[in-house]
Structure formats: C-alpha cells, structure tokens
Write an enzyme that holds these catalytic residues in place. Structure first.
Site, PDB file in Angstrom:
ATOM      1  N   HIS A 179       0.687  -1.363   0.073  1.00 33.29           N
ATOM      2  CA  HIS A 179       0.257  -0.039  -0.047  1.00 33.29           C
ATOM      3  C   HIS A 179       0.982   1.230   0.044  1.00 33.29           C
ATOM      4  O   HIS A 179       2.038   1.144   0.265  1.00 33.29           O
ATOM      5  CB  HIS A 179      -1.051   0.010   1.281  1.00 33.29           C
ATOM      6  CG  HIS A 179      -0.111   0.249   2.482  1.00 33.29           C
ATOM      7  ND1 HIS A 179       0.462  -0.895   3.245  1.00 33.29           N
ATOM      8  CD2 HIS A 179       0.009   1.324   3.349  1.00 33.29           C
ATOM      9  CE1 HIS A 179       1.027  -0.296   4.247  1.00 33.29           C
ATOM     10  NE2 HIS A 179       0.934   0.935   4.273  1.00 33.29           N
ATOM     11  N   ASP A 181       0.686   5.119   2.053  1.00 32.73           N
ATOM     12  CA  ASP A 181       0.060   5.768   2.912  1.00 32.73           C
ATOM     13  C   ASP A 181      -0.726   6.899   2.573  1.00 32.73           C
ATOM     14  O   ASP A 181      -0.151   7.513   1.489  1.00 32.73           O
ATOM     15  CB  ASP A 181       0.854   6.145   4.182  1.00 32.73           C
ATOM     16  CG  ASP A 181       1.554   5.329   4.870  1.00 32.73           C
ATOM     17  OD1 ASP A 181       0.977   3.884   4.648  1.00 32.73           O
ATOM     18  OD2 ASP A 181       2.723   5.223   5.381  1.00 32.73           O
ATOM     19  N   HIS A 224       4.774   0.285   0.047  1.00 25.92           N
ATOM     20  CA  HIS A 224       5.584  -0.750   1.086  1.00 25.92           C
ATOM     21  C   HIS A 224       4.608  -1.843   1.651  1.00 25.92           C
ATOM     22  O   HIS A 224       3.331  -1.615   1.120  1.00 25.92           O
ATOM     23  CB  HIS A 224       6.145   0.141   2.051  1.00 25.92           C
ATOM     24  CG  HIS A 224       5.053   1.122   2.854  1.00 25.92           C
ATOM     25  ND1 HIS A 224       4.563   2.278   2.280  1.00 25.92           N
ATOM     26  CD2 HIS A 224       4.159   0.985   4.017  1.00 25.92           C
ATOM     27  CE1 HIS A 224       3.428   2.698   2.998  1.00 25.92           C
ATOM     28  NE2 HIS A 224       3.353   2.046   4.151  1.00 25.92           N
ATOM     29  N   ARG A 266       6.803  -9.292  15.546  1.00 30.19           N
ATOM     30  CA  ARG A 266       7.438  -7.971  15.328  1.00 30.19           C
ATOM     31  C   ARG A 266       6.280  -7.033  15.625  1.00 30.19           C
ATOM     32  O   ARG A 266       4.958  -7.055  15.387  1.00 30.19           O
ATOM     33  CB  ARG A 266       7.658  -7.916  13.846  1.00 30.19           C
ATOM     34  CG  ARG A 266       8.048  -6.571  13.177  1.00 30.19           C
ATOM     35  CD  ARG A 266       8.533  -6.632  11.817  1.00 30.19           C
ATOM     36  NE  ARG A 266       8.908  -5.131  11.328  1.00 30.19           N
ATOM     37  CZ  ARG A 266       8.259  -4.422  10.799  1.00 30.19           C
ATOM     38  NH1 ARG A 266       6.715  -4.740  10.452  1.00 30.19           N
ATOM     39  NH2 ARG A 266       8.665  -3.141  10.435  1.00 30.19           N
TER      40      ARG A 266
HETATM   41  O1  LIG Z   1       4.914  -2.698  10.186  1.00 30.13           O
HETATM   42  C1  LIG Z   1       5.364  -1.905   9.123  1.00 30.13           C
HETATM   43  O2  LIG Z   1       6.448  -1.706   9.258  1.00 30.13           O
HETATM   44  C2  LIG Z   1       4.385  -1.058   8.176  1.00 30.13           C
HETATM   45  C3  LIG Z   1       3.558  -0.162   9.072  1.00 30.13           C
HETATM   46  C4  LIG Z   1       2.567   0.523   7.821  1.00 30.13           C
HETATM   47  O3  LIG Z   1       2.988   0.508   6.872  1.00 30.13           O
HETATM   48  C5  LIG Z   1       1.698   1.232   8.258  1.00 30.13           C
HETATM   49  O4  LIG Z   1       1.111   1.205   9.232  1.00 30.13           O
HETATM   50  O5  LIG Z   1       0.842   2.041   7.237  1.00 30.13           O
HETATM   51 FE   LIG Z   2       1.920   2.126   5.807  1.00 29.61          FE
END
Ligand SMILES: O=C(O)CCC(=O)C(=O)O
Ligand SMILES: [Fe+2]
Length: 319
Positions: free
Chosen positions: A176, A178, A233, A243
C-alpha cells in the site's frame, strides 16, 4: 534506503534527494527519546498480549477508524494476513478504559506523549521536505507564521505481526501507500518492512537502533505535483520472532483542499491532480485503495500498477 542525521548541516538537501529517489528514508538524532519509544512499544506489547475477549471489547466498529481489529488496508486482500492492529484517532481513553479498566491512565499518558512528540517531529520534517522543493511557510495558508499547523490531523497505528509457522504463505501488511502527508514508523528490532524501489524491486528496511522510518504519503505526492513518489510498502512476517511497529500518520486539517503547489506548476509541468481534502481522499481510498491517486489525476493515465502483495518473484534486497 538513505539514513539521514537530523543534525547534518546538509539535511535539507539529503532529505530532498531521498524523497525524490526513494519516497522514504530513515532519520536518526531526531530528538524523540528512546525511553518514550520503548514505553510505546511496551504499551503495544501489553495491548496485543491481552486475551482476545478483552481486545474485542475495544473493537473498531465497521465505519470507524479507531480501535482494535484487522489492519485496515488488509481487508482488500484475500491472502492470509498474519497481523493485528490498533488505531488511535483522537484520545485513546475510551478504548483504553475498556482494555485496562485498572491502569488505563498510564497507557494513555504514554500514547499522548508519543503523539505530542511525533507531531513536533512531523512538522519539522514537513518543512524540510517542502523546503527542498522551494516551498516556504508563505505558500501554505493553513500554517501559522511560526510554521505550526494548528489543526493538523494525525492518527497512530500499532501493528503486531506474531511469529508465523509458514511465512511464505502469509503476509503481515499488504502492499500500500499511506494516504497521509508523511508517516513516521517505529519498528522494534525485527525486520519486516519492505519498500518498492523503482528499477530495483522490494528492499528490506534494516533496523537501525534509534532510527525512525519516514514515508512520503499520497497527499505530499499530490502537493509536490508528482515530484515526490508516495512509496509503496508492505510488511512480511517471519518464523521465529514477533514484530511490532507503530506508524504515526500526519496530514493537514481534514477540511483543507490539497492540490499541487502553484510554484511547481508551469509550462511543461501541468498540474497533475485536482484539489481534494484528506477526508474526501480517504473516502476514495476506502473504495478503490491503490488506484485512488489515478482516479483524481487531471490527465488520466492507466491506473497505477497494483502490485501483488504476495508476489515473491520480485527480488528483495537489504539496503
Ligand atoms: O509494520 C510496518 O513496518 C509497516 C507499517 C505501515 O506501513 C502502516 O502502518 O501503514
Ligand atoms: Fe504504511
């Protein structure tokens, strides 16, 4: 992915270059105390380790943003999603009281302090990112003369990716961009975040002690008239370690019309996007997800490629 020291005298140029070429970078010496990041991670660990019946008391309702549930963007994908999320929009107190009836205040204090500090950092980052495009405070009528954005909008998203017995068949967070202006991501010391770099493929973002990842979101891509890409990403999972990540999404007041800066429009550089508020954009994104940007393009081009979140054919590099 570039790592930029906030105190580097060349930070402005370095940030501008990273924004143009990667749409993301890591920042160190950013002034957010490590102790605060540790405490935020503790709150997140505490939250996700509650019994599921307890977590469901703070479930996100179908048309709301805040609360516990699936990571929102993952609802667009049918693959196995190995993750859970909790979104904070505004005060976390109502949900936290349901999660921790006895000691919700300490968790509220941590999140409030984290959001306060992140807001200041986001503001500083925004002026550097805009500054390297030649945009100053005078160009933004929703900023006050000191550079503060009094009604800036923000949200925080805590993510948990448990260790996964079969990581090749699951995904942590689907591919996605942001929708924010910019996003600041804290990750615990487990890798998993990957960014898509043009002509390179998927690149794993290394964990740097004290480092924070900064992503360009769709709104800054629009304001920059396409000069800064909003970075695609995703998060992958692994077999042995849980994680945690916390993303802070920062944007303009939700009612402000965002459009490419007039300074960045000229002969040979027509305005690429029509004016849009963050609220309207979120509505389009909720329906059309990764095609939202192409739908608000002035000059229509084929929809941006929707990359398959589980496509392993792309090479993964560690930068
Ligand atoms: O977990 C991650 O590193 C990605 C987090 C992310 O891209 C989001 O919360 O939009
Ligand atoms: Fe994100």
């Amino acid at each position: 992915m570039p790592v930029i020291d906030f105190n580097d005298p060349d930070a402005l140029q370095l940030i501008g270059h990273a924004c143009k070429t990667w749409g993301a970078f890591q920042v160190v010496n950013h002034g957010i105390p490590t102790s605060l990041l540790d405490q935020t991670e503790c709150t997140s660990r505490d939250l996700f380790s509650l019994p599921i019946e307890q977590k469901l008391k703070a479930s996100r309702s179908p048309d709301a943003i805040s609360g516990y549930g699936l990571i929102r963007s993952n609802s667009f994908f049918s693959k196995i999603m190995w993750s859970e999320g909790f979104t904070v929009l505004g005060s976390p107190v109502d949900h936290f009281r349901q999660l921790w009836p006895q000691d919700y205040t300490k968790h509220c204090e941590v999140i409030e302090e984290y959001e306060k500090k992140m807001k200041r950092l986001a503001e500083k980052l925004m002026w550097l990112m805009l500054g390297s495009l030649g945009i100053t405070k005078e160009d933004i009528d929703w900023a006050d003369p000191n550079g503060y954005i009094p009604d800036a909008s923000s949200a925080s998203q805590m993510n948990h990716y448990p260790a996964c017995p079969d990581p090749d068949r699951a995904m942590g967070m689907a591919t996605h961009t942001d929708s924010s202006f910019l996003t600041i991501v804290y990750q615990n010391n487990v890798i998993g975040l990957q960014v898509l770099k043009e002509r390179t493929g998927w690149v794993t973002v290394p964990v740097i002690p004290g480092g924070l990842v900064v992503n360009i979101g769709d709104l800054l891509h629009i304001l920059s008239n396409g000069l800064y890409p909003s970075v695609l990403h995703r998060a992958v999972v692994n077999r042995s370690k849980a994680r945690f990540s916390v993303a802070y999404f920062y944007g303009p007041p939700t009612t402000v019309q965002v459009s490419p800066f007039p300074k960045l429009i000229g002969p040979g550089h027509p305005s690429l996007y029509r004016p849009i508020t963050w609220s309207e954009f979120l509505g389009i994104k909720a329906k059309c997800f990764n095609e939202a940007l192409s739908l608000i393009k002035v000059t229509k081009t084929p929809p941006i490629e929707c990359v398959d979140a589980n496509d392993d054919s792309n090479n993964v590099e560690v930068a």
